[in-house]
Design a protein around this motif. Structure first.
Motif, mmCIF file in Angstrom:
data_model
loop_
_atom_site.group_PDB
_atom_site.id
_atom_site.type_symbol
_atom_site.label_atom_id
_atom_site.label_comp_id
_atom_site.label_asym_id
_atom_site.label_seq_id
_atom_site.Cartn_x
_atom_site.Cartn_y
_atom_site.Cartn_z
ATOM 1 N N MET A 19 0.841 -1.203 0.000
ATOM 2 C CA MET A 19 0.000 0.000 0.000
ATOM 3 C C MET A 19 0.870 1.245 0.000
ATOM 4 S SD MET A 19 -1.355 -0.311 3.921
ATOM 5 C CE MET A 19 -2.240 1.230 4.069
ATOM 6 N N GLN A 20 0.267 2.341 -0.435
ATOM 7 C CA GLN A 20 0.977 3.617 -0.561
ATOM 8 C C GLN A 20 0.067 4.729 -0.080
ATOM 9 O OE1 GLN A 20 4.006 4.758 -1.810
ATOM 10 N NE2 GLN A 20 3.291 6.853 -1.422
ATOM 11 N N PRO A 21 0.395 5.447 1.000
ATOM 12 C CA PRO A 21 1.526 5.228 1.889
ATOM 13 C C PRO A 21 1.225 4.084 2.861
ATOM 14 C CG PRO A 21 0.176 7.016 2.724
ATOM 15 C CD PRO A 21 -0.458 6.580 1.430
ATOM 16 N N GLY A 22 2.166 3.811 3.743
ATOM 17 C CA GLY A 22 1.942 2.819 4.787
ATOM 18 C C GLY A 22 2.608 1.492 4.534
ATOM 19 N N LYS A 23 3.626 1.473 3.697
ATOM 20 C CA LYS A 23 4.262 0.188 3.347
ATOM 21 C C LYS A 23 4.865 -0.535 4.556
ATOM 22 C CE LYS A 23 8.135 0.256 1.181
ATOM 23 N NZ LYS A 23 9.276 0.283 0.256
ATOM 24 N N PRO A 24 5.738 0.115 5.339
ATOM 25 C CA PRO A 24 6.277 -0.628 6.483
ATOM 26 C C PRO A 24 5.249 -0.685 7.610
ATOM 27 C CG PRO A 24 7.342 1.544 6.317
ATOM 28 C CD PRO A 24 6.294 1.492 5.243
ATOM 29 N N PRO A 68 4.146 3.502 10.399
ATOM 30 C CA PRO A 68 5.215 4.304 9.827
ATOM 31 C C PRO A 68 5.132 5.748 10.315
ATOM 32 C CG PRO A 68 3.572 3.774 8.149
ATOM 33 C CD PRO A 68 3.200 3.005 9.373
ATOM 34 N N ASN A 108 5.923 8.773 8.792
ATOM 35 C CA ASN A 108 5.484 9.932 8.010
ATOM 36 C C ASN A 108 3.980 10.112 8.229
ATOM 37 O OD1 ASN A 108 3.815 9.835 5.444
ATOM 38 N ND2 ASN A 108 5.090 8.027 5.139
ATOM 39 N N GLY A 163 1.299 8.509 6.148
ATOM 40 C CA GLY A 163 1.287 7.047 6.292
ATOM 41 C C GLY A 163 0.703 6.618 7.629
ATOM 42 N N ARG A 201 1.180 -1.013 -5.713
ATOM 43 C CA ARG A 201 0.735 -0.737 -4.340
ATOM 44 C C ARG A 201 -0.658 -0.119 -4.381
ATOM 45 N NH1 ARG A 201 6.021 2.195 -1.822
ATOM 46 N NH2 ARG A 201 4.665 2.557 -0.024
HETATM 47 O O1 MOO Z 1 5.179 5.532 1.386
HETATM 48 MO MO1 MOO Z 1 5.531 5.126 3.093
HETATM 49 O O2 MOO Z 1 4.777 3.716 2.721
HETATM 50 O O3 MOO Z 1 4.156 5.352 4.123
HETATM 51 O O4 MOO Z 1 5.602 6.829 2.958
#
Ligand code: MOO
Ligand SMILES: Nc1nc2c(c(=O)[nH]1)N[C@H]1C(S)=C(S)[C@@H](COP(=O)(O)OP(=O)(O)OC[C@H]3O[C@@H](n4cnc5c(N)ncnc54)[C@H](O)[C@@H]3O)O[C@H]1N2
Length: 394
Positions: free
Chosen positions: A278-283, A297, A299, A302, A343
């Protein structure tokens, strides 16, 4: 390490959720709680046939032919304000003055409003001169049990008790409800760079906003924020905070979970760390113990999306809520954008009359976001006029 799907991660989280204990509460203290046992009507509602108008309770057969040219004169033998328990007998040619909400005499089978009489309210205690026939027997009478019969479910278990639900339960005469305990949640923002809003800006420093973001989202999910803290990138400091949170139902951390050298959450928290498509929120980090541990995450865009997709459903499931997802609706796109293939994108948007307009993913634009457009992983370009699924969050 591979990438897992949004649904797969969500299912893992939901599988670890245990419902919280239920407790009795007075209805006046139950706003925002989740009902755990159906609230049922203890008796018929209304409990008696009552008047829907100010006027006269009459025998329908007396007035069925009334008209301006053939007025019907009735003797007024009683006066019935709302709240009275009186049930005066009405013989042929007799009426009772009655107010809205008062119990209709057993002998009456219609109510004539003052407006349909010659004297109206001003001349109403001795005689009623009816100028118009009620449309049918039973006119302007609310019948017993017409809203709910004794035993009928008024609000079903699993429902959030908002203003309307609490009023419906109160209207049924029920004073106490069985509701979920609120989840107790600890919010920890990690990062040596973070300083409080109000502190002078300086090179390298970032004003902390995730603590307030997550604590507010937790409160909006009807859970209780028991502790909010900022934690430096020091594993021992984070461990101390996690130990202190042992009695909570969930701990939510932000930051410190990606691929750098100082990933404090990765180093100190008993979570499994995954990459989600997914984008954002990958980790993402998650610990299925007690308390549940959510590593979001750092940011802020996210963090906000991760909360919506993973944390909020878990907090609602803990409360026994039947509906744990934000409402989604299809809306047209007004301004297109490009999306990263591979994503699933959660794009903050403004919802305008002509459709959705994308916002950037930064923390300032987040302040204008009204919803998230959810764009499938295979989509590379979102065109004006496309219909997209939009998750409403405000
Ligand atoms: O794109 Mo990260 O996955 O939240 O900024
Ligand atoms: N080599 C790689 N680097 C990164 C990857 C990767 O796969 N490989 N993933 C990127 C992605 S995607 C994300 S998302 C971030 C997630 O990083 P963290 O969760 O470890 O977050 P931080 O690095 O601590 O912070 C990221 C960003 O957000 C700001 N931040 C953090 N906490 C707060 C807060 N409480 N309030 C306001 N702002 C906050 C922080 O200052 C950073 O600017 O990793 C990428 N890197």
């Amino acid at each position: 390490m591979g990438i897992i799907g949004v649904d797969e991660h969500r299912q893992r989280i939901l599988a670890a959720v245990r419902p919280l204990p239920a407790e009795p509460l007075p209805i006046a203290a139950a706003l925002g709680r989740t009902l755990r046992v159906d609230a049922a009507a203890p008796h018929d509602i209304p409990a008696f046939a009552g008047s829907a108008m100010d006027g006269f309770a009459v025998r329908f057969d007396d007035v069925r032919d009334a008209s301006p040219s053939r007025p019907v004169r009735l003797r007024v033998v009683a006066d019935l304000p709302a709240g009275t328990a009186a049930d005066p007998a009405l013989g042929p040619g007799e009426a009772a003055r009655i107010m809205t909400g008062a119990a209709v005499p057993s002998d009456a089978d219609a109510v004539v409003p003052f407006e349909d009489t010659a004297g109206g309210l001003s001349d109403s205690l001795t005689e009623a001169v009816v100028l118009a026939a009620p449309a049918r027997r039973g006119r302007h009478i609310r019948t017993r049990a017409e809203d709910a019969a004794a035993g009928a479910v008024v609000v079903v278990a699993g429902t959030r008790l908002g203003s309307r639900q609490l009023a419906a339960i109160g209207a049924a005469g029920v004073a106490q409800v069985t509701v979920s305990r609120r989840p107790r949640v600890v919010v920890l923002s990690t990062g040596d760079e973070l300083v409080s809003p109000g502190t002078a800006a300086a090179r390298g420093r970032v004003h902390e906003s995730n603590g307030l973001l997550v604590a507010s989202l937790v409160a909006e999910a009807d859970a209780e924020v028991v502790h909010v803290a900022r934690v430096p990138d020091d594993p021992a400091a984070l461990r101390r905070e996690l130990d202190a949170a042992a009695g909570a139902d969930a701990v939510i951390t932000t930051g410190g979970i990606s691929a750098g050298a100082y990933e404090v959450v990765k180093q100190a928290a008993a979570m499994e760390f995954v990459r989600v498509g997914m984008q954002p929120g990958k980790p993402q980090g998650f610990g299925a113990g007690s308390p549940l541990l959510f590593g979001l995450p750092g940011n802020p865009g996210g963090t906000a999306v991760s909360f919506e997709v993973f944390v909020r459903p878990a907090l609602l499931a803990m409360q026994g809520r039947t509906s744990i997802d934000r409402r989604r609706t299809l809306l047209p796109v007004a301004t297109g954008w490009t999306s990263r293939v591979g994503r699933e994108e959660y794009r903050p948007v403004v919802v305008a009359d002509d459709g959705v307009h994308p916002l950037p993913g930064d923390p300032i634009a987040l302040g204008r976001a009204e919803a998230y457009a959810v764009i499938p992983a295979r989509t590379g370009v979102v065109h004006p006029g496309d219909l997209v699924s939009v998750m409403l969050v405000s």
